[in-house]
Design an enzyme around this catalytic site. Structure first.
Site, mmCIF file in Angstrom:
data_model
loop_
_atom_site.group_PDB
_atom_site.id
_atom_site.type_symbol
_atom_site.label_atom_id
_atom_site.label_comp_id
_atom_site.label_asym_id
_atom_site.label_seq_id
_atom_site.Cartn_x
_atom_site.Cartn_y
_atom_site.Cartn_z
ATOM 1 N N ASP A 20 0.857 -1.183 0.000
ATOM 2 C CA ASP A 20 0.000 0.000 0.000
ATOM 3 C C ASP A 20 0.896 1.237 0.000
ATOM 4 O O ASP A 20 1.633 1.477 0.962
ATOM 5 C CB ASP A 20 -0.883 -0.029 1.259
ATOM 6 C CG ASP A 20 -1.940 1.057 1.240
ATOM 7 O OD1 ASP A 20 -2.836 1.011 2.110
ATOM 8 O OD2 ASP A 20 -1.883 1.957 0.380
ATOM 9 N N ASP A 115 -3.089 2.558 -5.972
ATOM 10 C CA ASP A 115 -1.961 2.619 -5.048
ATOM 11 C C ASP A 115 -1.817 1.376 -4.176
ATOM 12 O O ASP A 115 -1.110 1.396 -3.172
ATOM 13 C CB ASP A 115 -2.056 3.876 -4.163
ATOM 14 C CG ASP A 115 -3.289 3.881 -3.272
ATOM 15 O OD1 ASP A 115 -3.377 4.736 -2.378
ATOM 16 O OD2 ASP A 115 -4.180 3.026 -3.479
ATOM 17 N N GLU A 116 -2.466 0.276 -4.560
ATOM 18 C CA GLU A 116 -2.371 -0.950 -3.778
ATOM 19 C C GLU A 116 -2.284 -2.158 -4.688
ATOM 20 O O GLU A 116 -2.924 -2.183 -5.754
ATOM 21 C CB GLU A 116 -3.636 -1.152 -2.928
ATOM 22 C CG GLU A 116 -3.860 -0.187 -1.803
ATOM 23 C CD GLU A 116 -5.207 -0.440 -1.153
ATOM 24 O OE1 GLU A 116 -6.085 0.430 -1.310
ATOM 25 O OE2 GLU A 116 -5.377 -1.492 -0.505
#
Lengths: 417, 82
Positions: A20, A115-116
Site C-alpha cells: 500500500d 496505489d495498492e
C-alpha cells in the site's frame, strides 16, 4: 508470462503480500516538487471548484485532514494547507513503474487500486531469500528507481484479508509479518471496520444483532448470520476468524467488463437541463469511445443524476440492440430523462452502459448505418492519433469537463497506458 | 507557487541505461543547470508518448516535457518557493 502453480498448497500455507503506497497522490507531488516536502499538502480539484480531498500528506493527516473531506473542512483543521491540483496521468504513470518492480518478484500480481497491489510470493519467495527480503528489496527499489520520498506499507500474511490488515497496522513505511498462529491475537485487538469488506453500514447491521467485536462475530451462530446477511453471513464469520481463501487474481486473468460508466460532479449546482444535457453528451461520447476501444457494445443504458442535497436518481432502459456510439447512448439517456418529472438542481451527472457483449459485430444492410459506422471509425482514428475530442460534435465545443482525481482506476485501462 | 509556461526549450540530455537524464536547459536565452531529476512519468497524447521530468536547479523546480514523436522539449511549469 502466465504462471500456473503445479502443486496446490493448502490455502493457509500461502504467502501473500499487500503493498500500500503511503499517502500516494500527495507523496508523488512531494517527490516531484521538493518545496512541498515536509509540509501539509492535499491533492484535489481546482481551488475554485467544489473539490474534496483526494489525498492528504502525512503532515496534513496529523491535523486530522482525511480523504473525502471537503476543502472547507480541511482548511478549518489546517489553515496553512497547500492544495495541489491532481494529475491522474502522473499517478497512473508512477503506478505502472512500481507495478513493474513488484512483478519482478512474482507474476501473480493483482492490481487492487491505483496505489495498492497484492503479490502471491508462495512459489517464488525462496528464490529471493524469503518474503520479508522481497519486501525490503521492494522498498529499496522504490526509492532508487521511482523516488526517494515514496514509501509503502507492506503486510505479509497467509491470505489477502490478513495481508491487507497487516499493511494497515504500521501506517508509514511499515512492514508487518503475520503468521497463522498470530491471527487470533491480532484479530482480538482489531475493530470490525478495520477489515476490508466491513464498512460502516455492515458494522451497523452487525450491531443491530448484538455484534460489536471480532470475537462476538467469530463466535456467532453461522445460521443466524446467513439468515440475516445471506451468503455474506458465512463470509463475515470466516473473516472474523481470519480465514480467506480468495486467490490473488493476476491482472492478466481479470474478468471482463460488466459495464462502463462516466460521472461528473458539476462545478456549481445546475438548474438548466440543457446544460446538464451538454455534459451528458460529453460523458456519453467518452463511454462510447471506451466501449469501442475495448471492443464492447452494450444494451442497458443507465442515467444517474444527483441533486444538491445528495438524492441520487438512477434509472435504466434495456434496448433490443447493442450500441457503442456516443450519440446513440446520449439519445437513449435523454429518453430516460424525458420520463422524469425533475425539480431542483443537478449536482452530478452520470451515464453507464451495461449488459455488454465483446467483439459484437452487427452487420447492417442500411447504407446510412454503414456510413455512420465508417464515420465513427474515422473519428476514432483521428482522436486516437491527436488526442481525445480533437474532432467532436459542435454542441460539445463549449463543454469542458475539469480533470478529476480519484483513487479508482479501471485496472485494465491502467495497463493500456 | 507554480506558474504554467508551455514554451519550447533547448535541452542537453544524457541517454544512459535506457533512461533519459536532462542535464541543462536553455529558456529565454538563459542556461539552467539541472541539479536533480526528482520524478519522471509518461503520458499519451493521441499516438505520441510524452515524458515529463520534474527537475530542480539551485533555486527552483521545473517540469520539462519531452515529446517522443517530434523530439521536442517544452518547459511546462516553474515552481518557486512561497
Amino acid at each position: 508470462m502466465k504462471f500456473t502453480p503445479k502443486d496446490k498448497r493448502a490455502v493457509d500455507e500461502r504467502v501473500i503480500m499487500h503493498i500500500d503506497m503511503n499517502s500516494y497522490f500527495a507523496t508523488v507531488e512531494q517527490q516531484a516538487n521538493p518545496f512541498l516536502r515536509g509540509k501539509p499538502v492535499i491533492v484535489g480539484g481546482s481551488p475554485d471548484s467544489r473539490t474534496v480531498v483526494a489525498a492528504a500528506s502525512m503532515e496534513a493527516k496529523k491535523f486530522g485532514v482525511k480523504s473525502g473531506m471537503s476543502l472547507y473542512e480541511a482548511k478549518k483543521r489546517c489553515p496553512h494547507l497547500l492544495l495541489v491540483e491532481g494529475d491522474h496521468e502522473k499517478y497512473a504513470g508512477i503506478t505502472l513503474k512500481f507495478l513493474n518492480i513488484f512483478e519482478t518478484y512474482s507474476p501473480i500480481l493483482e492490481i487492487f487500486s491505483i496505489d495498492e497491489a497484492f503479490l502471491d510470493v508462495t512459489h517464488t519467495q525462496e528464490r529471493f531469500g524469503g518474503a520479508k527480503e522481497i519486501a525490503l528489496k521492494i522498498k529499496k527499489r522504490l526509492k532508487e528507481e521511482v523516488g526517494e520520498w515514496l514509501t509503502c506499507s507492506i503486510g505479509i500474511a497467509p491470505n489477502k484479508l490478513m495481508a491487507k490488515l497487516a499493511s494497515s497496522l504500521e501506517k508509514s513505511d511499515g512492514l508487518v509479518v503475520v503468521k497463522s498462529e498470530d491471527v487470533p491475537l491480532i484479530l482480538k485487538k482489531t475493530k470490525l471496520t478495520a477489515l476490508c469488506g466491513i464498512g460502516d453500514k455492515t458494522a451497523s447491521s452487525l450491531l443491530s444483532i448484538g455484534i460489536d467485536s471480532m470475537e462476538k462475530l467469530a463466535g456467532f451462530p453461522e445460521k443466524v448470520l446467513v439468515k440475516r446477511f445471506g451468503i455474506n453471513g458465512k463470509i463475515l464469520k470466516k473473516m472474523a476468524l481470519g480465514e480467506d481463501d480468495s486467490p490473488v487474481v493476476p491482472y492478466y486473468e481479470e474478468p471482463p467488463y460488466k459495464s462502463m460508466a462516466h460521472h461528473y460532479t458539476l462545478p456549481e449546482d445546475c438548474y438548466e437541463m440543457e446544460e446538464v444535457k451538454d455534459v451528458l453528451l460529453r460523458l456519453s461520447e467518452k463511454v462510447g469511445r471506451r466501449l469501442r476501444t475495448h471492443n464492447y457494445r452494450g444494451r442497458t443504458i443507465t442515467l444517474i443524476l444527483r441533486t444538491s442535497d445528495f438524492f441520487t436518481f438512477q434509472r435504466q432502459d434495456t434496448l433490443g440492440r447493442y450500441i457503442d456510439d456516443g450519440y446513440e447512448i446520449f439519445s437513449e439517456a435523454c429518453k430516460i430523462m424525458r420520463k422524469l418529472t425533475w425539480r431542483g438542481s443537478v449536482r452530478m451527472v452520470g451515464v453507464s452502459v451495461g449488459n455488454l457483449a465483446k467483439n459484437y459485430s452487427q452487420l447492417s444492410l442500411l447504407p446510412d448505418e454503414a456510413n455512420k459506422r465508417r464515420l465513427i471509425e474515422a473519428l476514432d482514428r483521428i482522436n486516437n492519433k491527436y488526442g481525445e475530442f480533437t474532432v467532436q460534435r459542435a454542441r460539445n465545443l463549449e463543454t469542458r469537463l475539469r480533470k478529476h482525481t480519484g483513487g479508482y482506476v479501471e485496472r485494465s485501462e491502467l495497463l493500456q497506458m | 507557487m507554480n506558474e504554467s509556461i508551455n514554451e519550447n526549450i533547448d535541452v542537453i540530455a544524457l541517454f544512459e541505461q535506457g533512461r533519459i537524464k536532462p542535464l541543462y536547459f536553455k529558456w529565454r536565452n538563459r542556461k539552467y543547470k539541472i541539479k536533480k531529476v526528482n520524478l519522471v512519468h509518461s503520458s499519451k497524447k493521441g499516438s505520441a508518448v510524452l515524458y515529463h521530468f520534474s527537475v530542480s536547479d539551485e533555486s527552483n523546480n521545473y517540469t520539462l516535457c519531452f515529446d517522443s514523436k517530434d523530439l521536442s522539449w517544452e518547459l511546462s511549469e516553474i515552481y518557486t518557493e512561497g
